[in-house]
Design an enzyme around this catalytic site. Structure first.
Site, short mmCIF file in Angstrom:
data_model
loop_
_atom_site.label_atom_id
_atom_site.label_comp_id
_atom_site.label_asym_id
_atom_site.label_seq_id
_atom_site.Cartn_x
_atom_site.Cartn_y
_atom_site.Cartn_z
N PRO A 145 -3.03 7.58 -4.04
CG PRO A 145 -1.83 6.31 -5.16
CD PRO A 145 -1.80 7.04 -3.99
CB CYS A 146 -8.85 6.67 -5.42
SG CYS A 146 -10.50 6.36 -4.99
CD GLN A 147 -3.89 1.91 -3.34
OE1 GLN A 147 -3.37 2.82 -2.40
NE2 GLN A 147 -3.23 0.87 -3.67
CG HIS A 192 -13.25 4.31 -4.94
ND1 HIS A 192 -12.61 3.61 -4.11
CD2 HIS A 192 -12.56 4.06 -6.37
CE1 HIS A 192 -11.77 2.73 -4.71
NE2 HIS A 192 -11.97 2.81 -5.95
#
Length: 411
Positions: A145-147, A192
């Site tokens: 996931p993108c964190q 992001h």
């Protein structure tokens, strides 16, 4: 405005950027016009539909192939494996799966049901030590996931990413030391935290001994998938290997919904019957009024306002709302829930969401791949997956890379 679409709406429906549409306007491929009342630059729906036909309906032969035979039995360790979309694709390309890690119990049951011989490591990735796979896995893959990270300094190191799932991905790569690692993510990772997250990931892979290939976003429609899904691919090559990795070549045939659900080039029979979600009655009444390839803007004005609520006045495309897919276009990106208001994907002829097996077809899963759990769980597993055919094409590109490395090593 019902016969016209804005620049952002047109970009979203066609699956091209606004910059591409502006270039096409200059080149005469798709001309913008001045809307009679507002004088805004808009596009005629008829022009878009004619172009969509050219984009998606060409009946030419696909003369592109990424197929390659592996020179050895190359192996892959997959992290965040989900219900197996990437793993089946890699298997189809000729790679052998040595182990898969996944935390979701239903996805794990799906993997074991279909491949009893696969080594499924169920549980939180943090609780596994992967050092036993050193020299046993040529490739490590994972859709983390993108964190966001906390920056300790200008350059991000592995320890700065602790607590994120990318840290776990990088930790496993460091423990296993594969020839190549492949991370996949949503397109949004590019922007992001203003690009810092991706920059940090590249910095961490560099620190643990991997050179990152220029990042690309692969559009599934270019790789035998009848769906406008995009995946960002992050490829790291171990620094002692002086072989260039090349992304798979784009196919020149684009498949549409008819190819997904009917007998044809992609599948040798019509989609099998299966369970599926249903729309509540109020939504069914609304979607009954939407034509194939249409969306909320095709409703009568009073219904548009009622259905969209405050969103009606906010501008922007929102072309996924009250959207009915057409037979002659690829599906929009599937989500984990087929009846959500923001992301309706209505069947072309019947006023209902796609069934589980239709969902699976659009993601190019084989018909004999069984999904375990409730209908909602099955939709979630399919919606989260990497399309199988995209996984296969990436698999061929990795085999091509490993073949070159294998030959260089043995010469």
């Amino acid at each position: 405005m019902e016969n016209y679409l804005s620049l952002s709406e047109t970009a979203e429906i066609i699956g091209k950027s606004k910059e591409t549409l502006r270039r096409w306007d200059n080149e005469g491929i798709l001309n913008a016009v001045r809307e009679p009342v507002s004088n805004y630059r808009v596009y005629r729906k008829d022009d878009i539909e004619n172009l969509m036909g050219k984009l998606f309906d060409e009946n030419f032969e696909d003369n592109i192939s990424n197929y390659v035979e592996p020179l050895d039995q190359f192996t892959v360790l997959e992290l965040f494996a989900g219900a197996g979309g990437l793993a089946i694709g890699m298997e189809k390309s000729g790679l052998k799966c040595v182990a898969l890690n996944e935390i979701d119990k239903w996805a794990c049951k799906t993997l074991r049901t279909n491949r009893p011989n696969w080594n499924v490591l169920e549980g939180d990735i943090k609780s596994f030590d992967f050092r036993e796979y050193k020299n046993k896995a040529d490739i490590v893959t994972g859709g983390f996931p993108c964190q966001a990270f906390s920056y300790a300094g200008k350059k991000l190191g592995l320890e700065d990413a602790r607590g994120t799932l990318f840290y776990e991905f990088a930790r496993v790569v460091k423990e296993v030391q594969p020839s190549i690692c492949i991370g996949e993510n949503v397109r949004g990772l590019l922007s992001h935290d203003k690009g810092k997250t991706l920059k940090g990931m590249i910095s961490i892979l560099d620190e643990i001994g991997y050179k990152v290939v220029p990042v690309e976003v692969l559009k599934a429609i270019n790789y035998r998938v009848p769906q406008k899904r995009e995946r960002l691919i992050l490829v790291g090559v171990r620094k002692d290997i002086d072989i260039a990795y090349e992304y798979p070549k784009k196919h020149n045939k684009v498949y549409n919904l008819k190819d997904a659900l009917k007998k044809g080039d992609l599948f040798d029979k019509d989609v099998p019957n299966s369970d599926g979600a249903k729309y509540p009655e109020y939504k069914k009444k609304v979607l009954d009024l939407v034509p194939p390839k249409g969306y909320w803007r095709d409703l009568p004005l009073d219904l548009q306002k009622e259905y969209m609520g405050g969103s009606f006045y906010l501008g922007g495309g929102k072309t996924g709302m009250a959207r009915r897919i057409g037979w002659d276009e690829p599906s929009l990106t599937l989500t984990c829930s087929p009846a959500q208001k923001q992301t309706e994907r209505c069947h072309p002829d019947e006023t209902r969401p796609f069934t589980v097996r239709e969902y699976a077809r659009i993601q190019t899963f084989p018909d004999d791949w069984k999904f375990v759990g409730s209908t909602a769980q099955q939709y979630k597993q399919i919606g989260n997956a990497v399309p199988v055919n995209l996984g296969e094409e990436i698999g061929y590109s990795v085999i091509k890379f490993l073949n070159k490395y294998y030959q260089a090593k043995n010469n």
